[in-house]
Design a protein around this motif. Structure first.
Motif, PDB file in Angstrom:
ATOM      1  N   VAL A 185      25.461  -6.513  64.368  1.00  0.00           N
ATOM      2  CA  VAL A 185      24.874  -6.054  65.633  1.00  0.00           C
ATOM      3  C   VAL A 185      25.304  -4.638  66.000  1.00  0.00           C
ATOM      4  CG1 VAL A 185      24.569  -8.352  66.634  1.00  0.00           C
ATOM      5  CG2 VAL A 185      26.726  -7.125  67.010  1.00  0.00           C
ATOM      6  N   ARG A 186      26.372  -4.146  65.370  1.00  0.00           N
ATOM      7  CA  ARG A 186      26.831  -2.790  65.706  1.00  0.00           C
ATOM      8  C   ARG A 186      25.959  -1.734  65.046  1.00  0.00           C
ATOM      9  NH1 ARG A 186      32.775  -3.398  63.384  1.00  0.00           N
ATOM     10  NH2 ARG A 186      31.418  -4.071  61.665  1.00  0.00           N
ATOM     11  N   ASN A 187      25.270  -2.091  63.978  1.00  0.00           N
ATOM     12  CA  ASN A 187      24.524  -1.113  63.199  1.00  0.00           C
ATOM     13  C   ASN A 187      23.052  -1.058  63.626  1.00  0.00           C
ATOM     14  OD1 ASN A 187      24.328   0.898  61.195  1.00  0.00           O
ATOM     15  ND2 ASN A 187      25.758  -0.220  59.893  1.00  0.00           N
ATOM     16  N   TYR A 188      22.282  -0.212  62.962  1.00  0.00           N
ATOM     17  CA  TYR A 188      20.856  -0.070  63.248  1.00  0.00           C
ATOM     18  C   TYR A 188      20.093  -1.368  62.964  1.00  0.00           C
ATOM     19  CZ  TYR A 188      21.347   5.062  63.359  1.00  0.00           C
ATOM     20  OH  TYR A 188      21.684   6.347  63.670  1.00  0.00           O
ATOM     21  N   GLY A 207      15.756  -0.184  67.389  1.00  0.00           N
ATOM     22  CA  GLY A 207      16.058  -1.474  67.986  1.00  0.00           C
ATOM     23  C   GLY A 207      16.900  -1.301  69.233  1.00  0.00           C
ATOM     24  N   PRO A 208      16.756  -2.221  70.198  1.00  0.00           N
ATOM     25  CA  PRO A 208      17.565  -2.133  71.424  1.00  0.00           C
ATOM     26  C   PRO A 208      19.020  -2.532  71.150  1.00  0.00           C
ATOM     27  CG  PRO A 208      16.215  -4.116  71.446  1.00  0.00           C
ATOM     28  CD  PRO A 208      15.842  -3.364  70.188  1.00  0.00           C
ATOM     29  N   ASP A 209      19.851  -2.352  72.156  1.00  0.00           N
ATOM     30  CA  ASP A 209      21.297  -2.595  72.056  1.00  0.00           C
ATOM     31  C   ASP A 209      21.577  -4.062  71.710  1.00  0.00           C
ATOM     32  OD1 ASP A 209      23.990  -3.109  72.585  1.00  0.00           O
ATOM     33  OD2 ASP A 209      24.073  -1.696  74.255  1.00  0.00           O
ATOM     34  N   LYS A 210      21.998  -4.292  70.477  1.00  0.00           N
ATOM     35  CA  LYS A 210      22.233  -5.670  70.023  1.00  0.00           C
ATOM     36  C   LYS A 210      23.625  -6.181  70.401  1.00  0.00           C
ATOM     37  CE  LYS A 210      21.407  -4.808  65.654  1.00  0.00           C
ATOM     38  NZ  LYS A 210      21.216  -3.341  65.831  1.00  0.00           N
ATOM     39  N   ILE A 211      24.564  -5.262  70.586  1.00  0.00           N
ATOM     40  CA  ILE A 211      25.895  -5.706  71.016  1.00  0.00           C
ATOM     41  C   ILE A 211      25.793  -6.334  72.404  1.00  0.00           C
ATOM     42  CG2 ILE A 211      28.219  -4.955  71.693  1.00  0.00           C
ATOM     43  CD1 ILE A 211      28.160  -2.906  69.475  1.00  0.00           C
ATOM     44  N   SER A 244      24.907   7.594  68.228  1.00  0.00           N
ATOM     45  CA  SER A 244      24.599   6.532  67.260  1.00  0.00           C
ATOM     46  C   SER A 244      25.510   6.577  66.043  1.00  0.00           C
ATOM     47  CB  SER A 244      23.148   6.645  66.810  1.00  0.00           C
ATOM     48  OG  SER A 244      22.278   6.370  67.878  1.00  0.00           O
ATOM     49  N   PHE A 265      28.451   3.390  67.899  1.00  0.00           N
ATOM     50  CA  PHE A 265      27.707   2.341  67.204  1.00  0.00           C
ATOM     51  C   PHE A 265      26.220   2.696  67.137  1.00  0.00           C
ATOM     52  CE2 PHE A 265      31.102  -0.441  69.256  1.00  0.00           C
ATOM     53  CZ  PHE A 265      31.845  -0.562  68.088  1.00  0.00           C
ATOM     54  N   PRO A 266      25.629   2.649  65.936  1.00  0.00           N
ATOM     55  CA  PRO A 266      24.194   2.932  65.820  1.00  0.00           C
ATOM     56  C   PRO A 266      23.335   2.018  66.693  1.00  0.00           C
ATOM     57  CG  PRO A 266      25.211   2.895  63.658  1.00  0.00           C
ATOM     58  CD  PRO A 266      26.251   2.400  64.625  1.00  0.00           C
ATOM     59  N   GLY A 267      23.735   0.756  66.814  1.00  0.00           N
ATOM     60  CA  GLY A 267      22.924  -0.183  67.586  1.00  0.00           C
ATOM     61  C   GLY A 267      23.220  -0.159  69.064  1.00  0.00           C
ATOM     62  N   ALA A 268      24.299   0.478  69.473  1.00  0.00           N
ATOM     63  CA  ALA A 268      24.703   0.365  70.872  1.00  0.00           C
ATOM     64  C   ALA A 268      25.406   1.631  71.349  1.00  0.00           C
ATOM     65  CB  ALA A 268      25.616  -0.851  71.055  1.00  0.00           C
TER      66      ALA A 268
END
Lengths: 426, 426
Positions: free
Chosen positions: A70-73, A290-294, B258, B262-265
């Motif tokens: 979840v931290r990545n793209y 993608g939106p913030d997964k964390i 990013s 974190f890329p996702g957050a």
């Protein structure tokens, strides 16, 4: 003191009453109040109860059990765990859910924006059409109307009944005018009236035969779990009802955790048919990775499931229920029987809608402001900010304290009476 | 073994070499590799070093020192603390910064989308124009080109020199064609070539006299602090340079954390003139109440300031520097002197650009794929996915391990040789 309809007061009695009330009003003004009943936002104590969300993920190991990382793209439509939670909340299948950033409002705006630039499932982009219209049940949510204003979409007001929009009106427009592309709905604990659409109304929506192939119901289920009492209103699942009629592409559902966890840092979501999701993704794939997964995982770990959400909502209800009751008690004890106001007694949501004597809403608003109490702007609940009868005031009871609300509500009743008497006396 | 240019090989020598290389290639194929050099994303160990960000806010007290409450609604352009941090990173004033959600890509898309639907500072909305064109220095970033494709914006490739885009070409288009509304730039550690625009190039951008009043430079400073070595490349501040010429409205700068946190957050941001910000906000105000402020504050508390960011980036460099060197060592030792390939040796960023013998990039890509190594799709670095010379390959060294990269790089050199020999032998 027996209550008498203001319309039956003699001229002398009205004048005497007005003079008395003016004295009381002057006392309020002298207090130099600084109160705000305008904002439909949670109070700080409602935010404090979500403290555990901060540390629902506190170390690398806490994200290790979810794949992909979840931290990545990645994850344009959200992590499966968050889709499952919103599916449970909204009564849809996880494959019908798209998770967004921190705001369902942005998802609504973007959905309209995509329709303007790219059309809907192959229809003509709305920017290429001479006119696009949306139906707007009134009173309604100003930010819905704002999206229409932003894109030059013509808004048509629709009357609201006690069980939802007037479906005869809705049907007339939707089924005869191909320029009508959408309708804004807050189907549960509606903003601002607090009513919940009846099963018949939901079924009538699901049975619409739109003139436009790209007509969509924008179903903003913002208050889906926002009950004030143990027994909450029940809303029929519109996606299922539409599917029964082979019209599952006709509705977009929106929701968020903004008033569950944090308004500034919650998680938004849409629910719709898989065909609608595929169509939206064709454009979304250019807009985002993608939106913030964390933050999604944080919410999943904290709330776990619908039961966890509902248990948390009971804490909210314990904090804001007394606030609603404070306002409603004041309205009941001060205004009932006078025939100068009508109001709703919502069993959930964030607002109370007050209809004062037609032609006096702006005057009440000004009297309140002059005494130091900010109310939502008059007309905000109508397209183009225009309340044709000048009658509606939106009360937002959640942010002030109970004491502040008591004062503000009593003053509101007083101002409603003053404005009514001015109108009656001519 | 002395290196000889492939073009000087006799037919027999070439055939013999090809046969030898094929044997080695067959050995690689037999190993059944499963490697991926396609993705410009951080490796898990780069994400692990940011663990402290999770608990930078861990209790209600941690948000108490910031007003207004970051947990609640509001803050359409971000919290002052986060604006200050990005202002320091980008060398602009905090009043020139707008904070977004977790992705600068979305901010770029939305900026183009707003221009399409609403125009730029009162100009005709691009959807009402017969044609809109963007200049695209190549090779470039596929997601920039994707935004143009999404909105039907015609893309014109611009040659890249060692110090940036060919400014004569840029000037010719921008100053003579009012349909040219934008240019995509990754000015520092460019994607994929890794070069940084020279001061002269930046000044040439700032001196442009666009034919279109609504022409804007989309300055994606994605790798602004992403140095691999202590002495990083220096990029001149374009907003300041534009301002010197009275053209401060001509540029939009984008950046994000990013590839810092974190890329996702992470947190995205734009920097631009206050007039451009005011124009963007006219539409943004309908799209959002405000991006996630808790995540902004989390970043501010964790990184504190530019020094904190740079100290953190040194940890990234320690992890990915050896990966870049692994690839570059392989290219140097295997391909230099053969006259069949050219590549860049970036001092930062996320990519290495490899130009193989014209007409062989697709063949190299296929040989790699057949041996189990995924490379970025051929043509991805060009508008419409079309590399006219079939020469460019983008290498993304950050995600695989050093060992994986060593194998993949050696294989890449082998495939480059095989494809070149096939071409030469005809």
């Amino acid at each position: 003191m027996k209550k008498v309809s203001y319309s039956s007061l003699s001229r002398e009695a009205a004048a005497e009453l007005y003079a008395d009330l003016q004295k009381t009003y002057a006392e309020y003004v002298a207090r130099g109040l600084r109160l705000d009943m305008s904002r439909g936002k949670p109070a700080p104590d409602q935010l404090d109860i979500c403290e555990g969300l901060f540390t629902a993920i506190s170390k690398n190991g806490d994200v290790a059990d979810v794949s992909p990382d979840v931290r990545n793209y990645g994850g344009i439509d959200g992590i499966p765990e968050m889709k499952a939670l919103f599916a449970e909340i909204l009564g849809v299948s996880p494959s019908e859910v798209v998770i967004g950033g921190n705001a369902s409002l942005t998802m609504m705006f973007d959905m309209v924006s995509r329709s303007v630039t790219h059309g809907v499932m192959g229809s003509t982009p709305w920017c290429k059409l001479p006119e696009v219209k949306f139906l707007c049940p009134v009173p309604g949510y100003d930010r819905h109307f704002g999206i229409c204003e932003c894109f030059g979409i013509k808004m048509i007001p629709i009357s609201m009944n006690a069980d939802g929009p007037d479906m005869d009106e809705v049907r007339k427009y939707v089924e005869n005018d191909a320029a009508v592309k959408g309708i804004w709905c807050v189907p549960k604990y509606s903003n601002p009236s607090g009513i919940t659409y009846s099963d018949d109304v939901v079924r009538a929506f699901a049975a619409l035969n739109p003139a436009a192939e790209d007509f969509r119901i924008f179903w903003d289920n913002a208050y889906c779990v926002h009950d004030l009492y143990d027994e909450g209103d029940k809303l029929l699942g519109i996606l299922d009802e539409c599917r029964k009629n082979g019209k599952e592409d006709m509705v977009y559902i929106f929701a968020s955790t903004s008033k569950i966890s944090f308004p500034g840092a919650g998680v938004g979501a849409m629910a719709m048919s898989e065909a609608n999701i595929a169509a939206a993704k064709k454009v979304m794939t250019y807009q985002m990775i993608g939106p913030d997964k964390i933050n999604q995982l944080r919410h999943v770990k904290y709330f776990k499931n619908l039961d966890g959400v509902m248990a948390h909502m009971k804490k909210h209800a314990a904090l804001i229920g007394p606030k609603f009751e404070t306002v409603l008690n004041a309205l009941d004890s001060e205004l009932s029987g006078l025939d100068i106001a009508e109001w709703t007694a919502p069993r959930g949501g964030y607002f109370i809608s007050l209809d004062v004597l037609p032609g006096t809403a702006k005057r009440v608003h000004k009297l309140m402001a002059d005494a130091g109490v900010v109310m939502t702007g008059c007309g905000a609940t109508f397209p183009y900010g225009n309340d044709p009868k000048d009658t509606n005031l939106r009360i937002a009871p959640t942010y002030p304290t109970v004491d502040e609300l008591k004062t503000a509500s009593e003053l509101l009743c007083l101002c409603t009476k003053l404005a009514a008497l001015e109108k009656i006396m001519g």
